[in-house]
Scaffold this motif. Structure first.
Motif, PDB file in Angstrom:
ATOM      1  N   ILE A   1      50.099  83.321  60.546  1.00 24.77           N
ATOM      2  CA  ILE A   1      50.195  84.104  59.323  1.00 24.77           C
ATOM      3  C   ILE A   1      51.642  84.532  59.147  1.00 24.77           C
ATOM      4  O   ILE A   1      52.449  84.430  60.075  1.00 24.77           O
ATOM      5  CB  ILE A   1      49.230  85.310  59.340  1.00 24.77           C
ATOM      6  N   ALA A   2      51.940  85.009  57.964  1.00 19.27           N
ATOM      7  CA  ALA A   2      53.310  85.421  57.651  1.00 19.27           C
ATOM      8  C   ALA A   2      53.290  86.690  56.813  1.00 19.27           C
ATOM      9  O   ALA A   2      52.340  86.948  56.076  1.00 19.27           O
ATOM     10  CB  ALA A   2      54.019  84.320  56.875  1.00 19.27           C
ATOM     11  N   ASP A   3      54.369  87.432  56.926  1.00 15.60           N
ATOM     12  CA  ASP A   3      54.475  88.659  56.130  1.00 15.60           C
ATOM     13  C   ASP A   3      55.156  88.407  54.785  1.00 15.60           C
ATOM     14  O   ASP A   3      55.284  89.322  53.976  1.00 15.60           O
ATOM     15  CB  ASP A   3      55.195  89.749  56.912  1.00 15.60           C
ATOM     16  N   ALA A   4      55.573  87.145  54.532  1.00 16.21           N
ATOM     17  CA  ALA A   4      56.208  86.793  53.258  1.00 16.21           C
ATOM     18  C   ALA A   4      56.138  85.280  53.072  1.00 16.21           C
ATOM     19  O   ALA A   4      56.036  84.537  54.047  1.00 16.21           O
ATOM     20  CB  ALA A   4      57.667  87.245  53.243  1.00 16.21           C
ATOM     21  N   PHE A   5      56.202  84.848  51.835  1.00 16.53           N
ATOM     22  CA  PHE A   5      56.256  83.414  51.539  1.00 16.53           C
ATOM     23  C   PHE A   5      57.719  83.001  51.634  1.00 16.53           C
ATOM     24  O   PHE A   5      58.444  82.939  50.640  1.00 16.53           O
ATOM     25  CB  PHE A   5      55.686  83.126  50.150  1.00 16.53           C
ATOM     26  N   ALA A   7      60.695  80.859  54.477  1.00 12.44           N
ATOM     27  CA  ALA A   7      60.944  80.069  55.680  1.00 12.44           C
ATOM     28  C   ALA A   7      61.328  80.936  56.868  1.00 12.44           C
ATOM     29  O   ALA A   7      61.136  80.544  58.010  1.00 12.44           O
ATOM     30  CB  ALA A   7      62.047  79.046  55.411  1.00 12.44           C
ATOM     31  N   ASP A   8      61.852  82.138  56.618  1.00 16.33           N
ATOM     32  CA  ASP A   8      62.244  83.017  57.716  1.00 16.33           C
ATOM     33  C   ASP A   8      61.341  84.241  57.845  1.00 16.33           C
ATOM     34  O   ASP A   8      61.728  85.268  58.399  1.00 16.33           O
ATOM     35  CB  ASP A   8      63.714  83.422  57.586  1.00 16.33           C
ATOM     36  N   ALA A   9      60.107  84.126  57.379  1.00 18.44           N
ATOM     37  CA  ALA A   9      59.137  85.217  57.473  1.00 18.44           C
ATOM     38  C   ALA A   9      58.801  85.514  58.923  1.00 18.44           C
ATOM     39  O   ALA A   9      58.928  84.660  59.801  1.00 18.44           O
ATOM     40  CB  ALA A   9      57.862  84.835  56.715  1.00 18.44           C
ATOM     41  N   ASN A  10      58.352  86.736  59.168  1.00 14.70           N
ATOM     42  CA  ASN A  10      57.791  87.076  60.471  1.00 14.70           C
ATOM     43  C   ASN A  10      56.422  86.414  60.569  1.00 14.70           C
ATOM     44  O   ASN A  10      55.681  86.347  59.587  1.00 14.70           O
ATOM     45  CB  ASN A  10      57.648  88.591  60.619  1.00 14.70           C
ATOM     46  N   THR A  11      56.089  85.914  61.752  1.00 16.29           N
ATOM     47  CA  THR A  11      54.834  85.180  61.912  1.00 16.29           C
ATOM     48  C   THR A  11      54.077  85.641  63.146  1.00 16.29           C
ATOM     49  O   THR A  11      54.650  86.232  64.066  1.00 16.29           O
ATOM     50  CB  THR A  11      55.089  83.668  62.054  1.00 16.29           C
ATOM     51  N   VAL A  54      52.069  75.356  54.417  1.00 16.06           N
ATOM     52  CA  VAL A  54      53.309  75.171  53.666  1.00 16.06           C
ATOM     53  C   VAL A  54      54.240  74.349  54.564  1.00 16.06           C
ATOM     54  O   VAL A  54      55.156  74.870  55.198  1.00 16.06           O
ATOM     55  CB  VAL A  54      53.937  76.528  53.292  1.00 16.06           C
ATOM     56  N   PHE A  55      53.964  73.042  54.633  1.00 13.88           N
ATOM     57  CA  PHE A  55      54.675  72.171  55.566  1.00 13.88           C
ATOM     58  C   PHE A  55      56.159  72.055  55.252  1.00 13.88           C
ATOM     59  O   PHE A  55      56.953  71.648  56.099  1.00 13.88           O
ATOM     60  CB  PHE A  55      54.031  70.777  55.622  1.00 13.88           C
ATOM     61  N   GLU A  56      56.555  72.429  54.053  1.00 12.86           N
ATOM     62  CA  GLU A  56      57.970  72.388  53.690  1.00 12.86           C
ATOM     63  C   GLU A  56      58.788  73.411  54.485  1.00 12.86           C
ATOM     64  O   GLU A  56      60.005  73.279  54.599  1.00 12.86           O
ATOM     65  CB  GLU A  56      58.142  72.650  52.183  1.00 12.86           C
ATOM     66  N   PHE A  57      58.122  74.449  55.003  1.00 14.38           N
ATOM     67  CA  PHE A  57      58.760  75.433  55.882  1.00 14.38           C
ATOM     68  C   PHE A  57      58.394  75.062  57.315  1.00 14.38           C
ATOM     69  O   PHE A  57      57.216  75.004  57.662  1.00 14.38           O
ATOM     70  CB  PHE A  57      58.262  76.851  55.592  1.00 14.38           C
ATOM     71  N   GLU A  58      59.385  74.817  58.154  1.00 19.51           N
ATOM     72  CA  GLU A  58      59.124  74.343  59.519  1.00 19.51           C
ATOM     73  C   GLU A  58      58.137  75.236  60.279  1.00 19.51           C
ATOM     74  O   GLU A  58      57.275  74.737  60.993  1.00 19.51           O
ATOM     75  CB  GLU A  58      60.438  74.231  60.295  1.00 19.51           C
ATOM     76  N   LYS A  59      58.243  76.537  60.105  1.00 20.67           N
ATOM     77  CA  LYS A  59      57.347  77.463  60.813  1.00 20.67           C
ATOM     78  C   LYS A  59      55.874  77.233  60.470  1.00 20.67           C
ATOM     79  O   LYS A  59      55.002  77.634  61.230  1.00 20.67           O
ATOM     80  CB  LYS A  59      57.691  78.913  60.471  1.00 20.67           C
TER      81      LYS A  59
END
Length: 108
Positions: A1-5, A7-11, A54-59
């Motif tokens: 999960i992420a706290d934002a949409f 690429a550098d979101a917290n996960t 969201v495979f476009e973001f590596e995470k």
């Protein structure tokens, strides 16, 4: 999960039932991937019509690329017919390097 949409979101990894308010699911986790592998293991025809995250973001690409690898392996090892449909699914499959291992790729 992420706290934002982003690429550098917290996960973090949690079950779908444990996603806190303000966070969002941007990929499936390893438990879901294992369940997908088991569920698909005896299928003879499999259609993928959308990425897992969201495979476009590596995470957030692992779930999608793991599924692509599962499908490619089932095609090569068990003779499953795999059909990859839709622009994002095709893009992810090509980016993974496994497009040539699928039975059919369709964009429309």
């Amino acid at each position: 999960i992420a706290d934002a949409f982003s690429a550098d979101a917290n996960t973090k990894v949690v079950s779908a039932k444990e996603i806190p308010d303000g966070w969002m699911g941007l990929d499936n986790g390893p438990k879901t991937t294992a369940e997908q592998k088991e569920a698909l293991s005896s299928c003879k025809t499999i259609i993928m019509n959308g990425p897992m995250g969201v495979f476009e973001f590596e995470k957030f690409s692992a779930g999608t690329f793991d599924l692509v690898n599962i499908l490619a392996d089932l095609t090569k090892e068990k003779g499953a017919i795999t059909i990859i449909g839709g622009g994002d699914s095709v893009a992810a499959t090509e980016l993974s390097g496994r497009a040539g291992d699928m039975s059919h790729i369709s964009t429309g």
